[in-house]
Every structure is written in C-alpha cells, then in structure tokens.
Design a protein around this motif. Structure first.
Motif, PDB file in Angstrom:
ATOM      1  N   UNK A  85       5.999   2.157  10.018  1.00  0.00           N
ATOM      2  CA  UNK A  85       4.954   1.265  10.750  1.00  0.00           C
ATOM      3  C   UNK A  85       3.680   2.123  11.005  1.00  0.00           C
ATOM      4  N   UNK A  86       3.999   3.310  11.398  1.00  0.00           N
ATOM      5  CA  UNK A  86       2.755   4.123  11.801  1.00  0.00           C
ATOM      6  C   UNK A  86       1.942   4.427  10.448  1.00  0.00           C
ATOM      7  N   UNK A  87       2.676   4.922   9.400  1.00  0.00           N
ATOM      8  CA  UNK A  87       2.185   5.056   8.185  1.00  0.00           C
ATOM      9  C   UNK A  87       1.494   3.986   7.619  1.00  0.00           C
ATOM     10  N   UNK A  88       1.833   2.730   7.644  1.00  0.00           N
ATOM     11  CA  UNK A  88       1.218   1.521   7.346  1.00  0.00           C
ATOM     12  C   UNK A  88      -0.119   1.187   7.958  1.00  0.00           C
ATOM     13  N   UNK A  89       0.041   1.392   9.358  1.00  0.00           N
ATOM     14  CA  UNK A  89      -1.397   0.984  10.131  1.00  0.00           C
ATOM     15  C   UNK A  89      -2.207   2.185   9.669  1.00  0.00           C
ATOM     16  N   UNK A  90      -1.992   3.284   9.434  1.00  0.00           N
ATOM     17  CA  UNK A  90      -2.951   4.553   9.128  1.00  0.00           C
ATOM     18  C   UNK A  90      -3.238   4.248   7.810  1.00  0.00           C
ATOM     19  N   UNK A  91      -2.558   3.975   6.760  1.00  0.00           N
ATOM     20  CA  UNK A  91      -2.814   3.888   5.450  1.00  0.00           C
ATOM     21  C   UNK A  91      -3.721   2.569   4.877  1.00  0.00           C
ATOM     22  N   UNK A  92      -3.281   1.534   5.617  1.00  0.00           N
ATOM     23  CA  UNK A  92      -3.928   0.194   5.551  1.00  0.00           C
ATOM     24  C   UNK A  92      -3.862  -0.178   4.215  1.00  0.00           C
ATOM     25  N   UNK A  93      -2.679  -0.322   3.574  1.00  0.00           N
ATOM     26  CA  UNK A  93      -2.601  -1.021   2.069  1.00  0.00           C
ATOM     27  C   UNK A  93      -2.584  -2.698   1.998  1.00  0.00           C
ATOM     28  N   UNK A  94      -3.235  -2.500   0.762  1.00  0.00           N
ATOM     29  CA  UNK A  94      -3.335  -3.970   0.340  1.00  0.00           C
ATOM     30  C   UNK A  94      -2.038  -4.834   0.189  1.00  0.00           C
ATOM     31  N   UNK A  95      -1.178  -4.018  -0.241  1.00  0.00           N
ATOM     32  CA  UNK A  95       0.220  -4.566  -0.350  1.00  0.00           C
ATOM     33  C   UNK A  95       1.381  -3.480  -0.392  1.00  0.00           C
ATOM     34  N   UNK A  96       2.515  -3.865  -0.235  1.00  0.00           N
ATOM     35  CA  UNK A  96       3.659  -3.013  -0.380  1.00  0.00           C
ATOM     36  C   UNK A  96       4.570  -3.524  -1.506  1.00  0.00           C
ATOM     37  N   UNK A  97       4.730  -2.505  -2.323  1.00  0.00           N
ATOM     38  CA  UNK A  97       5.643  -2.913  -3.500  1.00  0.00           C
ATOM     39  C   UNK A  97       7.094  -2.214  -3.193  1.00  0.00           C
ATOM     40  N   UNK A  98       8.029  -3.052  -2.962  1.00  0.00           N
ATOM     41  CA  UNK A  98       9.594  -2.424  -2.905  1.00  0.00           C
ATOM     42  C   UNK A  98      10.497  -2.497  -4.036  1.00  0.00           C
ATOM     43  N   UNK A  99      10.935  -1.676  -4.538  1.00  0.00           N
ATOM     44  CA  UNK A  99      11.958  -1.656  -5.632  1.00  0.00           C
ATOM     45  C   UNK A  99      13.343  -1.553  -5.197  1.00  0.00           C
ATOM     46  N   UNK A 100      13.566  -1.908  -3.921  1.00  0.00           N
ATOM     47  CA  UNK A 100      15.141  -1.949  -3.334  1.00  0.00           C
ATOM     48  C   UNK A 100      15.748  -0.685  -3.056  1.00  0.00           C
ATOM     49  N   UNK A 101      17.039  -0.705  -2.463  1.00  0.00           N
ATOM     50  CA  UNK A 101      17.714   0.497  -2.310  1.00  0.00           C
ATOM     51  C   UNK A 101      17.516   0.918  -0.761  1.00  0.00           C
ATOM     52  N   UNK A 102      18.225   1.505  -0.129  1.00  0.00           N
ATOM     53  CA  UNK A 102      18.132   1.791   1.461  1.00  0.00           C
ATOM     54  C   UNK A 102      16.920   2.586   1.627  1.00  0.00           C
ATOM     55  N   UNK A 103      16.160   3.287   0.650  1.00  0.00           N
ATOM     56  CA  UNK A 103      15.192   3.983   0.929  1.00  0.00           C
ATOM     57  C   UNK A 103      13.946   3.028   1.109  1.00  0.00           C
ATOM     58  N   UNK A 104      14.050   1.836   0.840  1.00  0.00           N
ATOM     59  CA  UNK A 104      12.917   0.694   1.000  1.00  0.00           C
ATOM     60  C   UNK A 104      12.741   0.212   2.236  1.00  0.00           C
TER      61      UNK A 104
END
Length: 374
Positions: A85-104
């Motif tokens: 969440x900290x990274x997302x707030x700082x980077x401000x992406x237009x979208x997040x692409x998830x390809x699955x797996x526990x890493x996602x």
C-alpha cells in the motif's frame, strides 16, 4: 501510463508477467514490479532493466498451510500488504496487473483497498484461490479457458510463434518437467531412451538443475552418446564422457541433456513431440510452436490445475493426457502410433489455438477499460 505488475512464485506466473512487461514497455508505459523474496521472482526480474523499480516482499504461500505455519504465512502477507500500500500510494499507478500466485496478494489486495483498477490474468483452467477471491473486484479478468474472457488467447512471447513449424514426422522427442525439472519424467525418459534410439529418435532432455548430474550419468551408463549444452556443472571425469554441443550441431549424439536453457523456443523448434508437465505457460508455448505433447500433470499442483489445463487440450484432440502413476512406456508408444498419420494436422491446429497479437489485444482492452473508468 504507470503500471504495477505483480505476481509470481513459479515460472508459469512469471513468464506471463514478463510477456506483459515487454508489451507495456513497447507502448511507452512506466512499469514496476512487486513480487516475493521467495519463489522464482528474483530469478526472473531482479536484473530486469525494463523495470523502473522492483520490490521483493517477504511472503510465502498460505494455501495448504496448517497451524503455526498458516499463521506465520498470514502474518507475512499482512506485513507485505502494508508495504505494498505504501508503494502504491507513492508510485500512483494507473492500474495494477496481477498474474496470480501468492506473490500477487499484497499488491492486488492493496489495489482494491486504494481503489486502483485491478486487472487479472488467470493462466489455468482451474482458477487459483487468490484470483477466485479477487475476480469480482477486477476491472478486467483475462482467461484462456473462460468464455466470458474478453480475449481468450494466451499472452506468449512472439519468438515462440516465429520458431513455429508444422511437424510431419517424429525424429526428436523432448522431455521436460518445468524449470525445476521432474524426477518422474526424468526417470521415464531414461527408461525409454534406448528404445527411442532403436526407432531412430533423438532425445532432448531438460532435467532441472538438481537432477542434471544424475541424469547425465544414467544415460552414460545406458551406453548412449550424450551431449550437453554446458559442461561446467559436471566433474572433470564425467566431462570427458560427454560431448559439449550447440543446438545447431547435435547430429553426433543420441541424447541432448541440459539443466535449464534460455533458448527454449529454439529447442521446441528442433523437436517433434514433447513429454512434459502441464503448467500453463509451457502448454500454450507448445501450442504456439505447433509441438504436440503428452502431458503428465504435476500431481500436487494447487487445485489440480495442471490436470484441467491438459484436459482442455486433450478434449480438443490436440494432445494426450496421462496421470503420473500411469506413466509407462506403452503409453508413449501408443501416443506416437496414434499421432503418426495425423501429426501435420494436429501441429497445424495447435497453432490455431493461439494468436501472436494476443498480448496487444489485451493491452488495447485494458486501455479502453481504464480510459472509460477515468
């Protein structure tokens, strides 16, 4: 656009992530990656120069964990979610692409919490547990199996299409168990290699790093001429018993063994039939290349997804399926016999299951969705 790519753990997830990454970069996107410090994530992306930044959070799988192990894994995911969440707030992406797996999990749940558009690509016929939970919250959910998917084709690197060909006879057979290898497939390959030689068929064998030395030694003990792509993993005494070969100079050996090869499209192009696991990336890469296969699903795959992947191809009459416990030499001979008169048609039809521009189509769908939501 600014994009967070997330997911991984295994090569099946990560190969899709990499395919999307290159497609996004070609469209001028700024891309970062959020993965896990465990699994294969670092191997794929730690030195990836196309990424603006990458983070490998301390996470592990929660599925199939019990007791204290489950609580520890859940705690790690919770801590990683906070960091994501900290990274997302700082980077401000237009979208997040998830390809699955526990890493996602951390970045995908973070996207939902922060109301960032979440795009999911599901690789398997049986939807993974994480993707099943997140599917209702995704702006787009891609799948090669679901009729509801806006694009049904699988995202595959163009090189697999460029190396494709229609097979007309079986002269080379490939055995592979994924990036880590598979002892059951390794043992099976060694057991049938002498008969394959008698039939005039050469063996290509991706053994996995852990089993490479043993596999080479077993072939030598069988009296077969062995070629390897890299001798450095062998002791000096064994190095003298094998030939170091290039993929374009293999005629002098009966068997070509390698622990791992970055030139798999070239390996596929040389082979006419494969015996392999049924991970999604391998399965669809084989389709793109027109390479028929006998699929032997990994019996402990989550939700038995490899079985359903292989079943999907088998039901179309484009491949064979055999459970590991039923893998005997007679199965291979039967497959080769059944394929003999129709291999060209099967090879052609396999290529129709894929599209070279699938990733571009998916990117266009994502862009339309994001611009509509803006």
């Amino acid at each position: 656009m600014r994009v967070v790519i997330t997911g991984g753990g295994t090569g099946g997830h990560l190969s899709v992530a990499r395919t999307f990454l290159y497609a996004f970069i070609a469209r001028g996107y700024v891309c970062v990656f959020i993965g896990s410090s465990s699994g294969a994530d670092k191997m794929y992306f730690e030195n990836e120069t196309h990424l603006n930044k990458k983070w490998f959070l301390e996470t592990s799988g929660v599925v199939n964990k019990r007791g204290i192990g489950f609580l520890k894994a859940l705690w790690k995911q919770g801590c990683a979610l906070k960091e994501a969440c900290r990274i997302l707030k700082e980077f401000k992406p237009d979208f997040v692409l998830s390809v699955g797996g526990y890493s996602a999990a951390p970045a995908a749940f973070g996207a939902c919490l922060l109301r960032i558009p979440l795009i999911i690509h599901e690789q398997n016929a049986e939807i993974g547990r994480l993707n099943k939970i997140l599917k209702p919250f995704a702006k787009v959910f891609f799948s090669s199996y679901l009729e509801s998917s806006p694009i049904k084709f699988y995202p595959i690197m163009e090189v697999f299409f460029k190396k494709a060909r229609v097979r007309n006879a079986i002269k080379n057979v490939l055995f592979m168990g994924g990036s880590q290898g598979a002892r059951a497939i390794n043992a099976f390959a060694i057991g049938v290699a002498e008969e394959l030689k008698r039939r005039g068929i050469r063996v290509f064998h991706q053994s996995g790093k852990a089993d490479f030395v043993r596999v080479v030694e077993e072939y030598i003990n069988e009296g077969l001429s062995v070629g390897v792509l890299d001798k450095t993993e062998l002791e000096s005494e064994m190095q003298q018993k094998v030939h170091c070969v290039e993929l374009d100079s293999i005629n002098s050996v009966d068997v070509v063994v390698f622990s791992f090869c970055k030139e798999m499209p070239s390996v596929y192009a040389l082979c006419d039939f494969a015996v392999c696991r049924a991970g999604a990336s391998s399965l669809w890469e084989l389709c793109a290349n027109g390479l028929p296969a006998l699929f032997v699903p990994y019996p402990y795959a989550a939700r038995n997804h490899q079985y359903y992947n292989a079943k999907f191809i088998e039901e179309k009459g484009l491949g064979f399926l055999c459970l590991e416990q039923n893998l005997f030499c007679e199965v291979l001979w039967e497959c080769l016999e059944l394929l003999e008169d129709k291999i060209a048609q099967v090879s052609t039809d396999l290529q129709k299951e894929c599209a070279m521009d699938a990733t571009k189509q998916m990117c266009a769908t994502i862009e339309r969705t994001i611009s509509t939501k803006a």
